[in-house]
Design a protein around this motif. Structure first.
Motif, mmCIF file in Angstrom:
data_model
loop_
_atom_site.group_PDB
_atom_site.id
_atom_site.type_symbol
_atom_site.label_atom_id
_atom_site.label_comp_id
_atom_site.label_asym_id
_atom_site.label_seq_id
_atom_site.Cartn_x
_atom_site.Cartn_y
_atom_site.Cartn_z
ATOM 1 N N ALA A 1 9.521 5.330 24.857
ATOM 2 C CA ALA A 1 10.945 5.107 25.100
ATOM 3 C C ALA A 1 11.690 4.728 23.821
ATOM 4 C CB ALA A 1 11.122 4.013 26.139
ATOM 5 N N TYR A 2 12.914 5.245 23.708
ATOM 6 C CA TYR A 2 13.834 4.908 22.634
ATOM 7 C C TYR A 2 15.177 4.545 23.252
ATOM 8 C CZ TYR A 2 10.825 7.055 19.087
ATOM 9 O OH TYR A 2 9.790 7.365 18.258
ATOM 10 N N LYS A 3 15.762 3.474 22.746
ATOM 11 C CA LYS A 3 17.116 3.135 23.166
ATOM 12 C C LYS A 3 18.070 4.013 22.371
ATOM 13 C CE LYS A 3 20.474 -0.379 23.660
ATOM 14 N NZ LYS A 3 20.929 -1.634 23.861
ATOM 15 N N TRP A 4 18.955 4.705 23.072
ATOM 16 C CA TRP A 4 19.918 5.610 22.453
ATOM 17 C C TRP A 4 21.315 5.086 22.737
ATOM 18 C CZ3 TRP A 4 23.848 8.462 24.798
ATOM 19 C CH2 TRP A 4 24.446 9.429 24.016
ATOM 20 N N GLN A 5 22.147 5.045 21.690
ATOM 21 C CA GLN A 5 23.526 4.605 21.859
ATOM 22 C C GLN A 5 24.424 5.510 21.044
ATOM 23 O OE1 GLN A 5 24.462 0.740 20.241
ATOM 24 N NE2 GLN A 5 25.978 0.399 21.831
ATOM 25 N N ASP A 6 25.487 5.980 21.668
ATOM 26 C CA ASP A 6 26.461 6.817 20.991
ATOM 27 C C ASP A 6 27.469 5.898 20.295
ATOM 28 O OD1 ASP A 6 28.531 8.473 20.179
ATOM 29 O OD2 ASP A 6 28.466 9.708 21.979
ATOM 30 N N LYS A 7 27.406 5.819 18.979
ATOM 31 C CA LYS A 7 28.291 4.936 18.211
ATOM 32 C C LYS A 7 29.749 5.372 18.292
ATOM 33 C CE LYS A 7 24.975 3.553 14.647
ATOM 34 N NZ LYS A 7 24.717 3.592 13.204
ATOM 35 N N GLN A 8 29.988 6.653 18.508
ATOM 36 C CA GLN A 8 31.354 7.168 18.566
ATOM 37 C C GLN A 8 31.975 7.016 19.951
ATOM 38 O OE1 GLN A 8 30.713 11.165 17.123
ATOM 39 N NE2 GLN A 8 31.169 10.525 15.026
ATOM 40 N N GLY A 9 31.164 6.616 20.924
ATOM 41 C CA GLY A 9 31.680 6.367 22.262
ATOM 42 C C GLY A 9 31.905 7.602 23.114
ATOM 43 N N LYS A 10 31.510 8.767 22.631
ATOM 44 C CA LYS A 10 31.711 9.994 23.413
ATOM 45 C C LYS A 10 30.680 10.111 24.527
ATOM 46 C CE LYS A 10 33.665 12.555 19.558
ATOM 47 N NZ LYS A 10 33.476 13.663 18.630
ATOM 48 N N GLY A 11 29.429 9.894 24.196
ATOM 49 C CA GLY A 11 28.367 9.954 25.185
ATOM 50 C C GLY A 11 28.294 11.289 25.897
ATOM 51 N N PHE A 12 27.977 11.219 27.188
ATOM 52 C CA PHE A 12 27.945 12.408 28.033
ATOM 53 C C PHE A 12 28.353 11.996 29.438
ATOM 54 C CE2 PHE A 12 23.711 10.565 28.027
ATOM 55 C CZ PHE A 12 23.330 10.574 29.359
ATOM 56 N N PHE A 13 28.653 12.963 30.266
ATOM 57 C CA PHE A 13 29.107 12.677 31.613
ATOM 58 C C PHE A 13 28.023 12.965 32.632
ATOM 59 C CE2 PHE A 13 33.101 12.929 29.430
ATOM 60 C CZ PHE A 13 33.859 11.944 30.051
ATOM 61 N N TYR A 14 27.917 12.095 33.617
ATOM 62 C CA TYR A 14 27.026 12.294 34.752
ATOM 63 C C TYR A 14 27.832 11.982 36.010
ATOM 64 C CZ TYR A 14 23.176 11.743 38.024
ATOM 65 O OH TYR A 14 22.338 11.875 39.096
ATOM 66 N N ASN A 15 28.078 12.987 36.802
ATOM 67 C CA ASN A 15 28.862 12.843 38.034
ATOM 68 C C ASN A 15 30.165 12.088 37.805
ATOM 69 O OD1 ASN A 15 26.948 14.249 39.413
ATOM 70 N ND2 ASN A 15 25.949 12.459 40.267
ATOM 71 N N GLY A 16 30.870 12.463 36.755
ATOM 72 C CA GLY A 16 32.178 11.887 36.474
ATOM 73 C C GLY A 16 32.171 10.555 35.746
ATOM 74 N N HIS A 17 31.006 10.034 35.398
ATOM 75 C CA HIS A 17 30.908 8.763 34.677
ATOM 76 C C HIS A 17 30.415 9.016 33.259
ATOM 77 C CE1 HIS A 17 31.517 6.184 38.193
ATOM 78 N NE2 HIS A 17 30.874 7.129 38.850
ATOM 79 N N ARG A 18 31.084 8.382 32.294
ATOM 80 C CA ARG A 18 30.687 8.513 30.895
ATOM 81 C C ARG A 18 29.490 7.609 30.618
ATOM 82 N NH1 ARG A 18 33.478 10.411 26.508
ATOM 83 N NH2 ARG A 18 35.426 10.322 27.653
ATOM 84 N N ILE A 19 28.441 8.185 30.049
ATOM 85 C CA ILE A 19 27.227 7.444 29.705
ATOM 86 C C ILE A 19 27.159 7.353 28.182
ATOM 87 C CG2 ILE A 19 24.721 7.352 29.919
ATOM 88 C CD1 ILE A 19 26.219 7.259 32.642
#
Length: 155
Positions: free
Chosen positions: A85-103
């Motif tokens: 396991a690796y903890k992943w964090q989007d520093k730019q805050g874009k992330g990705f969407f899952y069922n309408g929620h930004r991750i």
């Protein structure tokens, strides 16, 4: 003409079978058993909406865009045997969407060959686990809520 059609058909079957066997080589999900009644099949999610591709290596992520940190946790390793396991964090805050929620924060799971084979994240108090074989599961086990809360407080 028949030979040409037969040749095209044979090539198609060979291409299809090599794609299927390549997908199976990345992680053997047949050994994966969800004995816990907390696991439920989740919504389908297209990998096109993810900011990474299956089977990529963890060093692919750009340091100025994403934070990647290896997780060394015995209990998490026991719940996901054979995965790292690796903890992943989007520093730019874009992330990705899952069922309408930004991750923007997730756990990326890699196999022993350092290939991305699954992604996990919290959504509305539920841990969502997406696999590279186009299956996804949800779990409301208190372990995930407490574990991910602890991880957030540690950083």
């Amino acid at each position: 003409m028949k030979k040409t059609v037969l040749l095209v058909l044979v090539l198609f079957v060979l291409t299809l079978s090599s794609t299927v066997s390549a997908r199976e080589r990345h992680h053997d999900w047949s050994q994966w058993q969800y004995q816990d009644s907390n696991w439920h099949q989740a919504h389908f999610m297209s990998e096109r909406s993810l900011p990474f591709k299956w089977h990529e290596h963890p060093d692919r992520f750009l340091a100025y865009k994403y934070k990647m940190e290896r997780i060394h946790d015995r209990e998490l390793s026991q719940r996901f045997p054979g995965l790292h396991a690796y903890k992943w964090q989007d520093k730019q805050g874009k992330g990705f969407f899952y069922n309408g929620h930004r991750i923007k924060d997730a756990i990326l799971f890699y196999n022993d060959s350092d290939e991305l084979v699954s992604v996990g994240f919290m959504r509305n108090g539920t841990f969502v686990f997406i696999r590279d074989d186009d299956r996804s599961y949800e779990n409301r086990d208190a372990f995930f809520i407490s574990w991910l809360t602890m991880m957030a407080l540690a950083h």
